[in-house]
Write a protein that holds these residues in place. Sequence first.
Motif, PDB file in Angstrom:
ATOM      1  N   HIS A 632     -74.043   1.497  69.446  1.00  0.00           N
ATOM      2  CA  HIS A 632     -74.356   0.091  69.167  1.00  0.00           C
ATOM      3  C   HIS A 632     -75.226  -0.039  67.923  1.00  0.00           C
ATOM      4  CE1 HIS A 632     -73.490  -1.340  73.543  1.00  0.00           C
ATOM      5  NE2 HIS A 632     -72.495  -0.674  72.997  1.00  0.00           N
ATOM      6  N   LYS A 633     -74.980   0.856  66.980  1.00  0.00           N
ATOM      7  CA  LYS A 633     -75.711   0.828  65.713  1.00  0.00           C
ATOM      8  C   LYS A 633     -74.723   1.107  64.591  1.00  0.00           C
ATOM      9  CE  LYS A 633     -80.067   2.566  67.667  1.00  0.00           C
ATOM     10  NZ  LYS A 633     -81.055   3.662  67.631  1.00  0.00           N
ATOM     11  N   HIS A 634     -75.205   1.133  63.377  1.00  0.00           N
ATOM     12  CA  HIS A 634     -74.406   1.552  62.222  1.00  0.00           C
ATOM     13  C   HIS A 634     -73.148   0.701  62.058  1.00  0.00           C
ATOM     14  CE1 HIS A 634     -77.019   4.972  62.856  1.00  0.00           C
ATOM     15  NE2 HIS A 634     -76.376   5.331  63.943  1.00  0.00           N
ATOM     16  N   LEU A 635     -73.289  -0.629  62.194  1.00  0.00           N
ATOM     17  CA  LEU A 635     -72.132  -1.502  62.058  1.00  0.00           C
ATOM     18  C   LEU A 635     -71.500  -1.370  60.681  1.00  0.00           C
ATOM     19  CD1 LEU A 635     -70.356  -3.766  63.238  1.00  0.00           C
ATOM     20  CD2 LEU A 635     -71.988  -5.417  62.295  1.00  0.00           C
ATOM     21  N   LYS A 636     -72.328  -1.302  59.645  1.00  0.00           N
ATOM     22  CA  LYS A 636     -71.804  -1.214  58.274  1.00  0.00           C
ATOM     23  C   LYS A 636     -70.995   0.067  58.080  1.00  0.00           C
ATOM     24  CE  LYS A 636     -73.216  -1.370  53.413  1.00  0.00           C
ATOM     25  NZ  LYS A 636     -72.308  -0.275  53.054  1.00  0.00           N
ATOM     26  N   THR A 637     -71.520   1.184  58.587  1.00  0.00           N
ATOM     27  CA  THR A 637     -70.793   2.454  58.459  1.00  0.00           C
ATOM     28  C   THR A 637     -69.459   2.386  59.186  1.00  0.00           C
ATOM     29  OG1 THR A 637     -72.882   3.676  58.337  1.00  0.00           O
ATOM     30  CG2 THR A 637     -70.906   4.934  58.876  1.00  0.00           C
ATOM     31  N   ALA A 638     -69.473   1.805  60.374  1.00  0.00           N
ATOM     32  CA  ALA A 638     -68.242   1.692  61.152  1.00  0.00           C
ATOM     33  C   ALA A 638     -67.189   0.880  60.406  1.00  0.00           C
ATOM     34  CB  ALA A 638     -68.539   1.058  62.514  1.00  0.00           C
ATOM     35  N   ILE A 639     -67.599  -0.235  59.813  1.00  0.00           N
ATOM     36  CA  ILE A 639     -66.653  -1.091  59.090  1.00  0.00           C
ATOM     37  C   ILE A 639     -66.137  -0.395  57.835  1.00  0.00           C
ATOM     38  CG2 ILE A 639     -66.431  -3.247  57.813  1.00  0.00           C
ATOM     39  CD1 ILE A 639     -66.389  -3.585  60.819  1.00  0.00           C
ATOM     40  N   ASP A 640     -67.052   0.280  57.112  1.00  0.00           N
ATOM     41  CA  ASP A 640     -66.627   1.009  55.899  1.00  0.00           C
ATOM     42  C   ASP A 640     -65.584   2.075  56.233  1.00  0.00           C
ATOM     43  OD1 ASP A 640     -68.308  -0.508  54.387  1.00  0.00           O
ATOM     44  OD2 ASP A 640     -69.910   0.985  54.264  1.00  0.00           O
ATOM     45  N   LEU A 641     -65.822   2.812  57.314  1.00  0.00           N
ATOM     46  CA  LEU A 641     -64.874   3.859  57.715  1.00  0.00           C
ATOM     47  C   LEU A 641     -63.575   3.256  58.228  1.00  0.00           C
ATOM     48  CD1 LEU A 641     -67.269   6.398  59.478  1.00  0.00           C
ATOM     49  CD2 LEU A 641     -66.204   6.620  57.239  1.00  0.00           C
ATOM     50  N   LEU A 642     -63.670   2.120  58.941  1.00  0.00           N
ATOM     51  CA  LEU A 642     -62.462   1.441  59.397  1.00  0.00           C
ATOM     52  C   LEU A 642     -61.588   1.035  58.210  1.00  0.00           C
ATOM     53  CD1 LEU A 642     -63.513  -0.916  62.331  1.00  0.00           C
ATOM     54  CD2 LEU A 642     -61.664   0.749  62.359  1.00  0.00           C
ATOM     55  N   GLU A 643     -62.231   0.572  57.165  1.00  0.00           N
ATOM     56  CA  GLU A 643     -61.499   0.160  55.966  1.00  0.00           C
ATOM     57  C   GLU A 643     -60.743   1.345  55.362  1.00  0.00           C
ATOM     58  OE1 GLU A 643     -62.344  -2.585  52.015  1.00  0.00           O
ATOM     59  OE2 GLU A 643     -64.008  -1.545  52.984  1.00  0.00           O
ATOM     60  N   GLN A 644     -61.407   2.501  55.326  1.00  0.00           N
ATOM     61  CA  GLN A 644     -60.757   3.702  54.796  1.00  0.00           C
ATOM     62  C   GLN A 644     -59.597   4.145  55.682  1.00  0.00           C
ATOM     63  OE1 GLN A 644     -63.470   6.895  53.474  1.00  0.00           O
ATOM     64  NE2 GLN A 644     -65.144   5.421  53.647  1.00  0.00           N
ATOM     65  N   VAL A 645     -59.795   4.078  57.004  1.00  0.00           N
ATOM     66  CA  VAL A 645     -58.735   4.497  57.931  1.00  0.00           C
ATOM     67  C   VAL A 645     -57.511   3.604  57.780  1.00  0.00           C
ATOM     68  CG1 VAL A 645     -58.085   4.605  60.359  1.00  0.00           C
ATOM     69  CG2 VAL A 645     -60.238   5.586  59.618  1.00  0.00           C
ATOM     70  N   VAL A 646     -57.737   2.291  57.704  1.00  0.00           N
ATOM     71  CA  VAL A 646     -56.615   1.359  57.570  1.00  0.00           C
ATOM     72  C   VAL A 646     -55.889   1.595  56.256  1.00  0.00           C
ATOM     73  CG1 VAL A 646     -56.010  -1.074  57.340  1.00  0.00           C
ATOM     74  CG2 VAL A 646     -57.641  -0.360  59.077  1.00  0.00           C
ATOM     75  N   GLU A 647     -56.636   1.866  55.187  1.00  0.00           N
ATOM     76  CA  GLU A 647     -56.015   2.124  53.885  1.00  0.00           C
ATOM     77  C   GLU A 647     -55.186   3.398  53.920  1.00  0.00           C
ATOM     78  OE1 GLU A 647     -54.764   1.723  50.109  1.00  0.00           O
ATOM     79  OE2 GLU A 647     -55.871   0.245  51.278  1.00  0.00           O
ATOM     80  N   LYS A 648     -55.762   4.451  54.478  1.00  0.00           N
ATOM     81  CA  LYS A 648     -55.022   5.718  54.588  1.00  0.00           C
ATOM     82  C   LYS A 648     -53.868   5.569  55.569  1.00  0.00           C
ATOM     83  CE  LYS A 648     -58.305   8.461  52.525  1.00  0.00           C
ATOM     84  NZ  LYS A 648     -58.201   9.531  51.556  1.00  0.00           N
ATOM     85  N   GLY A 649     -54.066   4.697  56.552  1.00  0.00           N
ATOM     86  CA  GLY A 649     -53.060   4.524  57.585  1.00  0.00           C
ATOM     87  C   GLY A 649     -51.752   3.967  57.078  1.00  0.00           C
TER      88      GLY A 649
END
Length: 798
Positions: A632-649
Amino acid sequence: MFLLLLLCFLLVEEDSVRLLTEDITSCFDGVIDVDSSYSPNSPVDSYGTVSLTSWETSATTTRLILRRKESTRDRKAKYAFRAHQTRRFDQLVKMCGQKLGPDSTIEILTRFGRSTGVKDCTSLLQVCVEKARKTDDEEVSLHQIFKAYKILEFMKERGYQIEEKSYGVVLSYLIDFGLVQEFHLFSDLIRDASLGPSLAYYEMLLWIRAEDDEKIQDLCYNLALYDGDDKSSFQQNFLLAFCDGDRKKELLPLLETFDIMEVSSMDDASKVFKSLGKLSLDSVAERFLLTFKVNDIKMDDISRFIFDFVVSNADLAVEDVISKFKTLHATLEMVPASKYYEKLIRYCCETFEVHWGLDVVDEMFKVGLLLSLETFHYLYAVCEDKKEYHLVHRIYSTMSSHGLEPDVETFRRMINLCVRMRDFEGAYAMVADMQRLNLVPNVSIYNAIMAGFFREKNIKGALTVLKQMQGANVQPDSHTYSYLLTNCTCEEDILVIRGQMEQSDVTFTKHVYMAMINAYAACGQFEKAKEVISVLVEENKQIKLLNLNEIKSVLVSALASNGQMSDALDVFTEIKQAGCVLEPKAAICLMEHLDTEGELTRLLEILEELKELLHFWVDGCIRVILYCVRRHKHLKTAIDLLEQVVEKGKMEADVGGSVFDRVFCEFAETEPREMQFGMDLLQAVKMKFNTRLSRKSLDFLLSACISANDLRSCFLIWKEYKEAGLPYNVLSYVRMYQVLLALGDNKSAEGILNKIPTDDYHVNLVIQASQAKYIKADSPDEKKNKKKKKKKKNKVVG
């Protein structure tokens, strides 16, 4: 030579210079010195012109024959040496271009006394384009293109014939990136009367990619007016450009006038048929195929064109592709070539339709064609890869019914598939079939059965296999001992197996060392697991660095899996300090077990190890995202990584929207929950990705409101269904009813209940279970109070 080495030293590392110099020198020794010893009057050549009249005696004849054979062997040896050295030199020219750059490479070749030829220049042009494609820096790419221009200019000054294989790679790059001015600059440089048709292809492709319809129509108009002898060449190149650009509008008129027999090569004809398939131009394809048959084109080539045509149509299902393949051959009254039947089988397998591939196998046998064992091996490999193990019996039955006898390797693959689906009885039946065919089961077959028993935790069955090996006089190999070691339950068993290995002189492979590490770790002997590495290094100073790194990576996995995270991280640090990279599976294992507070930095460090491997990187990245959500922390990191995953996806079929479902599922299952984090995550996903969440993701969020005891978030999420364009259905209403009951809002729950249909038995059961769980039964005092209130209410009404 000294100045040359000094130049190299300034440009590349010392070791690279040494290796480069030795290889270049050896290449020149092969390419130049071998030829320098040859002359037309050498003995080698003179034996080739000896007349029959000189063979006066049988002894002389024998001696001359032997000398002729020896000279022939010398010629072949020299030819093979020169061919090998030429290939090696071509590779070195490319390597020099990558390390030093084209200008320096040309200078080096000149200093060695070797003139730079067309082949060398072509290699250097490819290097320039490869570097330009790889970089994101516009200045760097333009610099590489400038170098390519200078190389072509150099070729023209030398009077070299500039062919398409030299300039094509450069023009293709300019077209792909829409560099129109640069394209014309290069075209003007290399333009020649003989290159006109070829350049026309690239020019047309340039305007197609630029979507400049006016330029395209101008070129088509000029071609219609042109009446030169090479008009058919221009037509072909325009045709190929339209095929590559999928320009159906311009392609159709050209196909009506173009004589397909004028096509310059079978590869170009293949490109045309692929385009016809993609654009569903069946009538044109049939007309061209009939033309080929009438003009006695080889049947194998016609089969190739039919295959290219049918598989290029994306709208056809696999069964329709097979049907059209057969129908077109039948129309032409010809039997498909065996080679393209096999390609059709592979096409079926690649599209995950293995059973259709087996139908093609049956069809081949019907028309009298035979399949090679290699194709059956491919089918077995696909069945294993797609986990369709049950098809092994059908394939084996097909082989048997047509009298095709499997070899030992075929049986190994079939037995492995039987074992994979836990059909040990079927596996042993195949072993019996081997013996009837006088084939001896080898150690790999016994290993496959043993591994299957171990996977099922059937130790008795695995040990029975070992006894069967001994009875058949089949010696265990390193894989056998690896399986045995991995499944040891105590240190004494490990020592016994190691002793047996040493007595049988079986080589201790990396797999054996890995098995020992896993065995010691499973027994809780972590120090001995670590000692395997130190002993290995001491006993074998020459062990390959790659193998040692793999073994160390297994140690990391073994320690992490057994709760020794501190030691696992220490070994990981050692691997990093040695300049190596943690093996991907070990990295994933480490991330999976690294779940304590404050480990985000370490997780990101491990994720960096996977950056070159997309599949593993995506897996690792999702694990880091889930860690951020669990905490329940690091919201910014989670979103940044999600963006990379979706792009690579975008490059992977199984990555994309489903990752959001995993994230919200993780949030719903985490205890305790902070609904504010979940709502912030919801808004961030909506804003960042401009996407609508799936029903599954919203269901997870809605369920999370129960344990978070958050009625406000519950109503906000309920509105999100409508915003996401997801109509409320029975399951949505039932879930909302459960949440409202759990949160104590019985009035709102009653309103939702009225919207749920009562004609579904199972839905009614869920509603009753929810009421029993969340609606508390009234105590006796509460019942009396309710009765009093009811009577009082009735009196007032009366």
